[in-house]
Design an enzyme around this catalytic site. Structure first.
Site, PDB file in Angstrom:
ATOM      1  N   ILE A   7       0.823  -1.225   0.000  1.00  0.00           N
ATOM      2  CA  ILE A   7       0.000   0.000   0.000  1.00  0.00           C
ATOM      3  C   ILE A   7       0.850   1.265   0.000  1.00  0.00           C
ATOM      4  CG2 ILE A   7      -1.976  -1.065   1.120  1.00  0.00           C
ATOM      5  CD1 ILE A   7      -1.033   0.072   3.761  1.00  0.00           C
ATOM      6  N   GLY A   8       2.173   1.132   0.074  1.00  0.00           N
ATOM      7  CA  GLY A   8       3.008   2.331   0.059  1.00  0.00           C
ATOM      8  C   GLY A   8       4.471   1.984   0.072  1.00  0.00           C
ATOM      9  N   ALA A  36      11.023   6.402   1.806  1.00  0.00           N
ATOM     10  CA  ALA A  36      12.469   6.455   1.993  1.00  0.00           C
ATOM     11  C   ALA A  36      12.957   5.382   2.936  1.00  0.00           C
ATOM     12  CB  ALA A  36      12.862   7.836   2.525  1.00  0.00           C
ATOM     13  N   SER A  37      12.103   4.944   3.875  1.00  0.00           N
ATOM     14  CA  SER A  37      12.565   3.987   4.876  1.00  0.00           C
ATOM     15  C   SER A  37      12.200   2.550   4.544  1.00  0.00           C
ATOM     16  CB  SER A  37      11.986   4.345   6.248  1.00  0.00           C
ATOM     17  OG  SER A  37      10.570   4.376   6.194  1.00  0.00           O
ATOM     18  N   GLY A  38      11.259   2.324   3.638  1.00  0.00           N
ATOM     19  CA  GLY A  38      10.900   0.959   3.306  1.00  0.00           C
ATOM     20  C   GLY A  38       9.534   0.871   2.663  1.00  0.00           C
ATOM     21  N   ASP A  41      10.410  15.096  12.716  1.00  0.00           N
ATOM     22  CA  ASP A  41       9.967  14.973  11.320  1.00  0.00           C
ATOM     23  C   ASP A  41       8.448  15.083  11.231  1.00  0.00           C
ATOM     24  OD1 ASP A  41      10.252  14.728   8.615  1.00  0.00           O
ATOM     25  OD2 ASP A  41      10.435  12.537   8.599  1.00  0.00           O
TER      26      ASP A  41
END
Length: 990
Positions: free
Chosen positions: A685-686, A689-691, A814
């Site tokens: 589903i997405g 940048a992190s995985g 963030d």
């Protein structure tokens, strides 16, 4: 003919072409990028520039003497051609995008008196030639990116009165030669990353100085005695540094000083003798130091508007003379070692508005005259040794908004009228010896949202009138002697998120109507005498994660509907429940939740008593076991073939079930194997940048979100400038943060799964995705204003929890719209803690990072160049999120040019008005509310950290926006910033 030509030269009205000064200004126009058309009326067909936007001319000579192009969104290098306008004395290009370096040729502006280039994009060292401008009085270069040292030539200014270099990148030491500018009235150097510097003793030579602002300048050493020579000084601000030693006695010579700010240093010792000399002093703040001793009586005789000496090591008693100060409206002495009684005259002679003496050793009774002037709003006496009753007079103090009396020795009945104060939104009486009933007058507490009365001796029934307190969010009345039925009117409290009435004497059946408590997060009725059946509708509560009904006399079955809940705490033990357990709970994980129910059966060993039930039952058990075993063999065989096929696919994806370790943070109704089976591309589903993120639908029908972190360094993502690229750090930060905290507006981390080469994080599934994806897509129209407002409040409450309720505080680092997730009812959760940092309170609330974390458009300006982490960085980012909600625009957009959303909003407001800023998809009937939220967003995203309110204050201001909300801390209908807050805003007392 000669006379006619001479007449033409002397008659400006007859000149047929643009004069020379106008032609110079045309060159300026050509050198600037002007996206908003601020220079559109600079027409070269005019005979004179005097009517052009931002231009003023001398009324006698007609020559240009002033150029003011503030807030016009122009961009480009500084135009040195301006210095050819020989009579030019005033230049202001405030809050634009003037860039590049400031040229040395600026010294050619010999008649310049006022130069304001604040809030631009200028870089490189300052030109040393600035001091060669002989008549320069005002120089403001605040909020740029100047770096290096302050030029030595700056000590040679002849007439300079204002020097403001706030918020730049100067990294040398604070120079002593600035003490040579004898004409200076303001010296503002705050918020620069200077090398560790002492306050130059030479500053004592600036005898005309009125303002000395050196906040957060990395100052070390002691406050020099020479500052006592500044007889004209009105404002001395040395806050947020590393100063130590005692406050010098020479400071008492500042006979004109109005404000002294020394907070957040390491000052020690006591107050100097002679403070009574400071006749004009209105505000004195020496908080967060290491001061000790007593407060001198002479200090109390001053006409103080605010006395803040909290978080020190002050010892001794509070002198009675402090009560005689006629202008005292704010008294904050929390977290010291003060003792004795509060003066009974306190509040008699002054319009006292706020008093916070929490965490001291005060004793005696609460002064009866605290609200004598009818102005008292906040009364905080947490963790002292006060005794006696609440004065009857406080029951008539209708101005009260916050009362916190936790942890004292108070007793007796609470005045009946005190329960019903109309503006009170927080009433905390926890941990005293109060007795009597909860008065029916509580119906008048229209604004009450938090009622905390646990740990007292309150008795009698809970009045039905409590159902009229429609704004009630938290009701904690545990550990009292309350009795009677639980009033059915509690079901009217649609905002209620916590109901804790454990350890009382309540009896009877639970009322119907729990379905209406859609925001209920915690229900604790343990250890009462409640009976009847557990209402099945409790299972329909969407956010309930704490349910404790143990130690009662509930009977009947455990409702199957309770399987719908996602519970962190679940306890139905020690009741009279019977029947079979719901399948989800019929497992060892939940065994302790059902102990002590003799009639309750399930497959859990020792849950039900096993007497001598006869041999026939034994045979029945044996046949049943054989049948079950045969069925299991068949199922395992089929499953083996199926898994054989699935494992081929999983090995390709790098998943080997035999090498995974699961760490849970809640009681789970699933295993790691169910999670691993869902990690295929069909469930993706997405990806970021992190995985990658997958949706996993489990066997019980529940959905979770699974983030699979990249095995190597993070992949590039142009939309994310996060620099912490070590996956271990992101994983550990996420687990350490979310594994410990619990809040309805923080995304829930169910568990993590780790193997040698891969890491998985399993979260609650949020059906509506992220705010950023929804707001900036074609589906953005579903976010009407009430929904956006709710999202803003929810996210603010989550962030406020991190900053104020976590010990030590947590800075997210963030915050952005893509990290605010939305549940099925558009409730907001703060997520993605991969770069979150814990802030060490002992370290004065800030910490320098070796790398920048954050996303473009959201990074606070001071964080980008100082790498100093504190809560103010998150607040700036949250301000950008608010502006996104109001405008519907991205934080970075090509339409903005070199500006970001914050600067675009500011410039557009100035030039075109608020209608050009607001999202056109929003209904205009909400315009007044939207504008108020817009102002809050601008306040949060202000360029100077000190001017940003705390998140707790942001939550309050947002709550005040709604016309149905409580009118707290509003003045003349306008929201106002608050920079000095009480003990509850410091985290440890929240």
């Amino acid at each position: 003919m000669f006379l006619f030509l001479w007449f033409l030269l002397l008659s400006p009205n007859l000149v047929l072409s643009l004069n020379q000064e106008g032609r110079y200004l045309q060159q300026v126009k050509q050198g600037f990028d002007d996206p908003d058309g601020a220079l559109s009326n600079w027409d070269d067909r005019d005979d004179s520039p005097c009517n052009w936007n931002g231009i003023k001319c001398d009324s006698v000579t007609g020559s240009v003497n002033s150029i003011d192009l503030s807030n016009t969104n122009i961009a480009g290098p500084f135009p040195t051609v301006l210095c050819r306008l020989h009579n030019l004395s005033f230049i202001s290009l405030f809050n634009n995008s003037v860039n590049s370096s400031l040229p040395e040729e600026i010294s050619a502006c010999q008649n310049l008196q006022h130069l304001n280039l604040a809030q631009n994009l200028l870089v490189d060292p300052l030109p040393s030639s600035l001091s060669e401008i002989p008549n320069l009085h005002h120089l403001d270069l605040t909020g740029n990116n100047f770096s290096g040292d302050i030029p030595v030539s700056f000590g040679q200014f002849l007439k300079l009165e204002v020097l403001s270099l706030v918020g730049n990148l100067f990294n040398g030491t604070i120079p002593s030669f600035l003490g040579n500018i004898s004409t200076l009235k303001q010296l503002n150097l705050s918020y620069n990353p200077f090398s560790p510097s002492q306050i130059p003793p030479e500053f004592g030579n600036l005898t005309r100085l009125e303002v000395l602002w050196l906040t957060q300048c990395n100052l070390v050493g002691q406050i020099p005695d020479s500052l006592g020579r500044l007889q004209s000084l009105l404002d001395l601000d040395l806050a947020m540094n590393n100063l130590h030693g005692s406050i010098p006695i020479s400071i008492t010579n500042l006979s004109s000083v109005v404000q002294i700010e020394l907070y957040n240093n390491s000052l020690s010792g006591g107050f100097p003798v002679g403070m009574s000399n400071l006749k004009e002093l209105r505000r004195f703040d020496a908080s967060m130091n290491d001061l000790n001793g007593t407060i001198p009586s002479e200090l109390c005789a001053l006409s103080l508007e605010s006395l803040n000496v909290y978080e020190n090591r002050l010892e001794g008693t509070l002198p009675e003379s402090i009560a005689m100060s006629p202008n005292l409206y704010e008294l904050k002495l929390f977290q010291n070692k003060l003792s004795g009684e509060l003066p009974q005259e306190l509040g008699t002679n002054s319009p006292l508005k706020s008093i916070d003496v929490s965490q001291n050793q005060f004793s005696g009774e609460i002064p009866a005259n605290l609200c004598a002037k009818g102005s008292l709003e906040e009364l905080l006496l947490i963790s002292n040794m006060f005794s006696g009753q609440i004065p009857e007079s406080l029951g008539h103090c209708r101005s009260l908004t916050r009362v916190r009396l936790m942890g004292n020795r108070l007793s007796g009945e609470v005045p009946a009228a005190f329960w019903g104060l109309p503006h009170l939104y927080l009433l905390e009486l926890v941990g005293n010896s109060f007795s009597g009933n909860i008065s029916k007058m509580i119906a008048g507490a229209f604004n009450l949202s938090v009622l905390l009365i646990s740990g007292n001796q309150f008795a009698g029934s809970i009045p039905n009138e409590i159902g009229l307190v429609e704004n009630l969010v938290e009701f904690a009345g545990g550990d009292n002697q309350l009795s009677g039925l639980l009033p059915a009117t509690l079901m009217n409290l649609s905002e209620l998120s916590m109901l804790d009435l454990q350890n009382n004497e309540l009896f009877g059946e639970l009322p119907s109507g729990f379905r209406s408590l859609k925001r209920l997060n915690e229900l604790n009725l343990a250890n009462n005498k409640l009976s009847g059946k557990i209402p099945a509708e409790i299972g329909s509560l969407p956010v309930l994660n704490y349910l404790d009904l143990s130690g009662n006399a509930f009977s009947g079955n455990v409702p199957l509907e309770l399987q719908n809940l996602k519970l962190n705490t679940f306890n139905l033990s020690n009741n009279q429940l019977s029947g079979d357990l719901p399948p989800l709970y019929d497992r060892e994980t939940y065994r302790d939740s059902f102990l002590g129910n003799p009639g309750l059966c399930g497959d859990l060993p020792d849950l039900c008593p096993r007497g001598s039930e006869g041999r026939n039952q034994g045979f029945a058990w044996l046949f049943r076991s054989i049948f079950i075993l045969a069925g299991m063999v068949f199922i395992i065989g089929v499953g083996w073939f199926y898994c054989k096929y699935r494992n081929i696919k999983k090995v390709k994806n790098g998943i080997d079930k035999s090498k995974w370790t699961l760490t849970s943070f809640y009681k789970l109704g699933f295993s790691e194997y169910e999670i691993l089976d869902c990690l295929d591309e069909d469930n993706l589903i997405g990806s970021g940048a992190s995985g990658k993120v997958y949706k996993a639908v489990l066997s019980n029908g529940e959905a979770v979100a699974v983030k699979k972190l990249w095995g190597g360094s993070k992949k590039d993502d142009s939309s994310d400038t996060t620099k912490d690229q070590i996956p271990d750090d992101g994983f550990e930060a996420e687990v350490d943060t979310l594994g410990k905290i619990r809040h309805k507006n923080i995304v829930k981390l169910w568990c993590c799964c780790t193997s040698r080469d891969c890491r998985l994080l399993v979260y609650e599934y949020m059906p509506n995705g992220s705010l950023g994806d929804l707001l900036h897509s074609s589906k953005g129209s579903v976010l009407d204003w009430p929904t956006r407002y709710k999202i803003a409040v929810d996210a603010a409450e989550g962030l406020s929890y991190l900053h104020h309720d976590c010990v030590p505080p947590i800075v997210h680092r963030d915050i952005k719209s893509n990290n605010i997730l939305l549940d099925g009812e558009f409730g907001a959760r703060v997520s993605d803690f991969g770069v979150a940092k814990v802030i060490d309170v002992v370290g004065k609330g800030q910490k320098s990072m070796s790398v920048i974390a954050g996303s473009c458009g959201y990074i606070a300006p001071e964080y980008a160049y100082t790498l100093r982490v504190n809560e103010k960085s998150d607040i700036y980012s949250f301000g950008v999120v608010i502006l996104e909600l109001v405008t519907g625009r991205l934080p970075i957009d090509p339409e903005f040019g070199e500006k970001d959303l914050v600067k675009w909003v500011c410039s557009t407001l100035d030039q075109k008005g608020v209608d050009q800023v607001l999202d056109s998809k929003l209904n205009s009937c909400f315009k007044e509310e939207i504008c108020k939220v817009l102002n809050i967003g601008l306040l949060c995203s202000g360029p100077l950290p000190i001017n940003r309110p705390s998140m707790r204050r942001v939550v309050k201001m947002l709550q005040e926006v709604s016309p149905e909300s409580r009118p707290r801390n509003q003045k003349d209908g306008k929201l106002t910033p608050y920079f000095y807050e009480d003990a509850s805003d410091q985290g440890s007392l929240a």
